[in-house]
Design a protein around this motif. Structure first.
Motif, PDB file in Angstrom:
ATOM      1  N   GLU A 196      38.425  38.949  48.426  1.00 15.12           N
ATOM      2  CA  GLU A 196      39.781  38.636  48.310  1.00 15.12           C
ATOM      3  C   GLU A 196      40.608  39.208  47.035  1.00 15.12           C
ATOM      4  O   GLU A 196      41.554  39.979  47.259  1.00 15.12           O
ATOM      5  CB  GLU A 196      40.226  37.249  48.695  1.00 15.12           C
ATOM      6  N   VAL A 197      39.891  38.986  46.074  1.00  8.44           N
ATOM      7  CA  VAL A 197      40.809  39.137  44.766  1.00  8.44           C
ATOM      8  C   VAL A 197      40.819  40.709  44.655  1.00  8.44           C
ATOM      9  O   VAL A 197      41.765  41.281  44.358  1.00  8.44           O
ATOM     10  CB  VAL A 197      40.061  38.569  43.723  1.00  8.44           C
ATOM     11  N   LYS A 220      46.408  36.700  44.464  1.00 15.82           N
ATOM     12  CA  LYS A 220      45.745  35.654  43.459  1.00 15.82           C
ATOM     13  C   LYS A 220      46.610  34.151  43.027  1.00 15.82           C
ATOM     14  O   LYS A 220      45.973  33.449  42.955  1.00 15.82           O
ATOM     15  CB  LYS A 220      45.684  36.385  42.033  1.00 15.82           C
ATOM     16  N   PRO A 251      44.936  41.516  45.542  1.00 17.37           N
ATOM     17  CA  PRO A 251      45.224  41.099  44.091  1.00 17.37           C
ATOM     18  C   PRO A 251      46.556  40.542  44.200  1.00 17.37           C
ATOM     19  O   PRO A 251      46.607  39.579  43.384  1.00 17.37           O
ATOM     20  CB  PRO A 251      45.090  42.417  42.966  1.00 17.37           C
TER      21      PRO A 251
END
Length: 242
Positions: free
Chosen positions: A34-35, A42, A39
């Motif tokens: 996911e990160v 976050k 991004p």
């Protein structure tokens, strides 16, 4: 919840560690993915983790002589699906065990399974079912938050029952007693957490609408589908890959 250090027998501690480990490893993979791929999310990940940490750190005395607290895991379950909460939840529980004396390291596997795995999954499927029935979005969020909380305590009751079965009625008799202790305070607490979840997602709809849309969520909408136009197929595909 937060079974204390030394409460469970060593063998059962090991069993719960083994049961929770695959979910945590899968969750860590999902968080990294996911990160890396998104991004911009976050801050929402941090919000989900902070919500779980703050709410589950609140220790409220109950009328039964025990103590209770919210869990907050429904937020991350809705935003990023339950696998992510397995990893984030174990991090929260480690910090709480080491810094706040909530739970313990030997019982970390059991506490992770109840609060970070069983709770989010049960709440999430209630959320999904409500959406499929075209219920209002607020109702889906409420049920996810409330049932994530309540399911955690139900699982904890059975964990304690396995460790301390009743002499005459066995595990189920002991589970009934533990549920009786928790339910008096946990049911109203779960209801309050459900309403808190609605308020939180309304706030997120104002400050993070693009990120929510990217996740396939439209918590401000009234259709109850939870997905903006043109994204429902992608959201269904993502759910199928959980």
């Amino acid at each position: 919840m937060h079974i204390a250090e030394g409460v469970l027998p060593p063998v059962q501690c090991a069993i719960w560690y083994a049961a929770a480990a695959p979910f945590v490893v899968h969750g860590a993979h999902r968080v990294v993915k996911e990160v890396r791929e998104h991004p911009e999310n976050k801050l929402l990940l941090a919000t989900a983790g902070a919500c779980t940490f703050l709410l589950s750190s609140i220790k409220l005395p109950s009328v039964t002589g025990s103590s209770s607290h919210p869990t907050g895991t429904g937020v991350g379950a809705i935003l990023f699906k339950p696998p992510v909460m397995a990893f984030m939840g174990v991090i929260v529980l480690i910090f709480q065990a080491l810094l706040l004396a909530h739970g313990g390291i030997t019982t970390l596997g059991a506490n992770t399974f109840s609060m970070a795995i069983a709770g989010p999954w049960i709440g999430y499927w209630a959320y999904r079912l409500t959406r499929r029935l075209h219920g209002p979005n607020a109702l889906a969020i409420f049920l996810c938050m409330a049932l994530s909380d309540l399911a955690t305590y139900c699982v904890t009751s059975f964990q304690l029952a396995f460790a301390f079965p009743d002499a005459s009625s066995g595990v189920f008799g002991a589970a009934g007693k533990f549920l009786g202790i928790f339910a008096i305070s946990q049911v109203p607490l779960s209801i309050m957490e459900g309403f808190l979840g609605i308020l939180l997602f309304r706030f997120l709809a104002r400050v993070a609408a693009p990120q929510l849309a990217g996740l396939g969520l439209d918590v401000a909408g009234g259709s109850g589908t939870g997905a903006p136009a043109g994204t429902s197929g992608a959201a269904e595909k993502e759910d199928a890959n959980v």
